[in-house]
Design a protein around this motif. Structure first.
Motif, mmCIF file in Angstrom:
data_model
loop_
_atom_site.group_PDB
_atom_site.id
_atom_site.type_symbol
_atom_site.label_atom_id
_atom_site.label_comp_id
_atom_site.label_asym_id
_atom_site.label_seq_id
_atom_site.Cartn_x
_atom_site.Cartn_y
_atom_site.Cartn_z
ATOM 1 N N VAL A 38 9.157 -8.658 -4.862
ATOM 2 C CA VAL A 38 8.141 -7.833 -4.189
ATOM 3 C C VAL A 38 6.818 -7.885 -4.956
ATOM 4 C CG1 VAL A 38 7.518 -5.447 -3.623
ATOM 5 C CG2 VAL A 38 9.761 -6.327 -3.013
ATOM 6 N N VAL A 39 6.887 -7.813 -6.279
ATOM 7 C CA VAL A 39 5.669 -7.889 -7.093
ATOM 8 C C VAL A 39 5.010 -9.252 -6.926
ATOM 9 C CG1 VAL A 39 4.817 -7.962 -9.472
ATOM 10 C CG2 VAL A 39 6.343 -6.138 -8.752
ATOM 11 N N PHE A 40 5.812 -10.322 -6.900
ATOM 12 C CA PHE A 40 5.248 -11.656 -6.714
ATOM 13 C C PHE A 40 4.537 -11.765 -5.371
ATOM 14 C CE2 PHE A 40 5.671 -15.964 -5.021
ATOM 15 C CZ PHE A 40 4.924 -16.655 -5.968
ATOM 16 N N ILE A 41 5.189 -11.310 -4.308
ATOM 17 C CA ILE A 41 4.585 -11.390 -2.968
ATOM 18 C C ILE A 41 3.328 -10.535 -2.893
ATOM 19 C CG2 ILE A 41 4.955 -10.773 -0.540
ATOM 20 C CD1 ILE A 41 7.918 -11.593 -1.006
ATOM 21 N N PHE A 42 3.367 -9.346 -3.470
ATOM 22 C CA PHE A 42 2.207 -8.455 -3.456
ATOM 23 C C PHE A 42 1.035 -9.061 -4.235
ATOM 24 C CE2 PHE A 42 -0.128 -4.819 -5.312
ATOM 25 C CZ PHE A 42 -0.587 -4.257 -4.141
ATOM 26 N N THR A 43 1.316 -9.580 -5.426
ATOM 27 C CA THR A 43 0.253 -10.178 -6.246
ATOM 28 C C THR A 43 -0.290 -11.438 -5.595
ATOM 29 O OG1 THR A 43 1.381 -9.324 -8.191
ATOM 30 C CG2 THR A 43 -0.318 -10.943 -8.571
ATOM 31 N N TYR A 44 0.586 -12.237 -5.027
ATOM 32 C CA TYR A 44 0.144 -13.442 -4.325
ATOM 33 C C TYR A 44 -0.740 -13.068 -3.136
ATOM 34 C CZ TYR A 44 0.323 -17.933 -1.958
ATOM 35 O OH TYR A 44 -0.021 -19.106 -1.351
ATOM 36 N N SER A 45 -0.348 -12.025 -2.410
ATOM 37 C CA SER A 45 -1.153 -11.573 -1.266
ATOM 38 C C SER A 45 -2.528 -11.090 -1.712
ATOM 39 C CB SER A 45 -0.434 -10.450 -0.522
ATOM 40 O OG SER A 45 0.786 -10.887 -0.029
ATOM 41 N N LEU A 46 -2.565 -10.377 -2.845
ATOM 42 C CA LEU A 46 -3.858 -9.938 -3.371
ATOM 43 C C LEU A 46 -4.723 -11.128 -3.768
ATOM 44 C CD1 LEU A 46 -2.869 -6.909 -5.639
ATOM 45 C CD2 LEU A 46 -4.218 -6.820 -3.547
ATOM 46 N N GLY B 128 -2.615 -4.562 -13.080
ATOM 47 C CA GLY B 128 -2.683 -5.769 -13.885
ATOM 48 C C GLY B 128 -3.193 -6.973 -13.116
ATOM 49 N N PHE B 129 -3.896 -6.745 -12.019
ATOM 50 C CA PHE B 129 -4.429 -7.826 -11.188
ATOM 51 C C PHE B 129 -5.908 -7.993 -11.460
ATOM 52 C CE2 PHE B 129 -6.532 -9.287 -7.341
ATOM 53 C CZ PHE B 129 -5.841 -10.464 -7.109
ATOM 54 N N ARG C 100 -9.630 -5.811 -1.485
ATOM 55 C CA ARG C 100 -10.618 -4.732 -1.346
ATOM 56 C C ARG C 100 -9.980 -3.470 -0.771
ATOM 57 N NH1 ARG C 100 -14.321 -7.014 2.278
ATOM 58 N NH2 ARG C 100 -13.869 -9.112 1.645
ATOM 59 N N LEU C 101 -9.084 -3.646 0.184
ATOM 60 C CA LEU C 101 -8.399 -2.506 0.786
ATOM 61 C C LEU C 101 -7.538 -1.779 -0.254
ATOM 62 C CD1 LEU C 101 -7.636 -0.955 3.413
ATOM 63 C CD2 LEU C 101 -5.700 -2.517 3.570
ATOM 64 N N VAL C 102 -6.787 -2.515 -1.037
ATOM 65 C CA VAL C 102 -5.924 -1.909 -2.055
ATOM 66 C C VAL C 102 -6.762 -1.274 -3.158
ATOM 67 C CG1 VAL C 102 -4.179 -2.413 -3.812
ATOM 68 C CG2 VAL C 102 -3.978 -3.412 -1.549
ATOM 69 N N SER C 103 -7.910 -1.892 -3.482
ATOM 70 C CA SER C 103 -8.752 -1.355 -4.560
ATOM 71 C C SER C 103 -9.381 -0.011 -4.195
ATOM 72 C CB SER C 103 -9.843 -2.357 -4.940
ATOM 73 O OG SER C 103 -10.777 -2.491 -3.893
ATOM 74 N N LYS C 104 -9.368 0.355 -2.921
ATOM 75 C CA LYS C 104 -9.851 1.676 -2.530
ATOM 76 C C LYS C 104 -8.888 2.776 -2.973
ATOM 77 C CE LYS C 104 -12.441 0.109 1.489
ATOM 78 N NZ LYS C 104 -12.537 0.110 2.954
ATOM 79 N N PHE C 105 -7.617 2.418 -3.081
ATOM 80 C CA PHE C 105 -6.591 3.397 -3.443
ATOM 81 C C PHE C 105 -6.244 3.394 -4.932
ATOM 82 C CE2 PHE C 105 -5.779 2.221 1.007
ATOM 83 C CZ PHE C 105 -6.019 3.455 1.591
#
Length: 135
Positions: free
Chosen positions: A82-90, A111-112, A98-103
């Motif tokens: 899940v972390v790999f997929i999330f980081t890859y998506s970012l 760590g991204f 940008r959407l995630v950085s709002k939260f």
């Protein structure tokens, strides 16, 4: 010529089996040390805390069961995926970043680093996934 190819394939198969046998013998320690080394090399954040928590869960479960079972690795393996997929998506989607950085703050909390390359951002989860897949 066919005999030589068969002999080479047999030789490579034997080497692969020896490597796999040795890795199966010491795989638990290799995986454990890889995760600890990975956690040591990154800045403390929520993701590294998750790895540490699932590693402790695995250690406690291993002590209770008194041997390593594959199902004890499963939560850590799912978390790493899940972390790999999330980081890859970012990494591939600036809009998602940008959407995630709002939260949350991307670098201190997750760590991204948006300025870094894809490999720099995913090496942590990728190394853990590779080691766990080999195990």
């Amino acid at each position: 010529m066919y005999f030589a190819e068969k002999k080479i394939a047999s030789y490579l198969s034997k080497i692969g089996q020896k490597f796999l046998s040795m890795y199966r013998s010491y795989g638990t320690y290799v995986a454990f040390l890889t995760i600890l080394l990975t956690l040591y090399l990154v800045t403390p954040n929520y993701i590294s805390f998750g790895y540490l928590w699932f590693l402790l869960l695995w250690i406690i479960g291993r002590q209770l069961v008194e041997k390593t079972k594959r199902r004890l690795w499963f939560p850590l393996k799912v978390y790493a995926a899940v972390v790999f997929i999330f980081t890859y998506s970012l990494s591939i989607s600036p809009l998602f970043a940008r959407l995630v950085s709002k939260f949350v703050k991307l670098y201190p909390d997750l760590g991204f680093d948006p300025e870094a390359s894809l490999l720099v951002n995913v090496w942590q989860s990728l190394s853990i996934l590779i080691v766990m897949q080999l195990y």
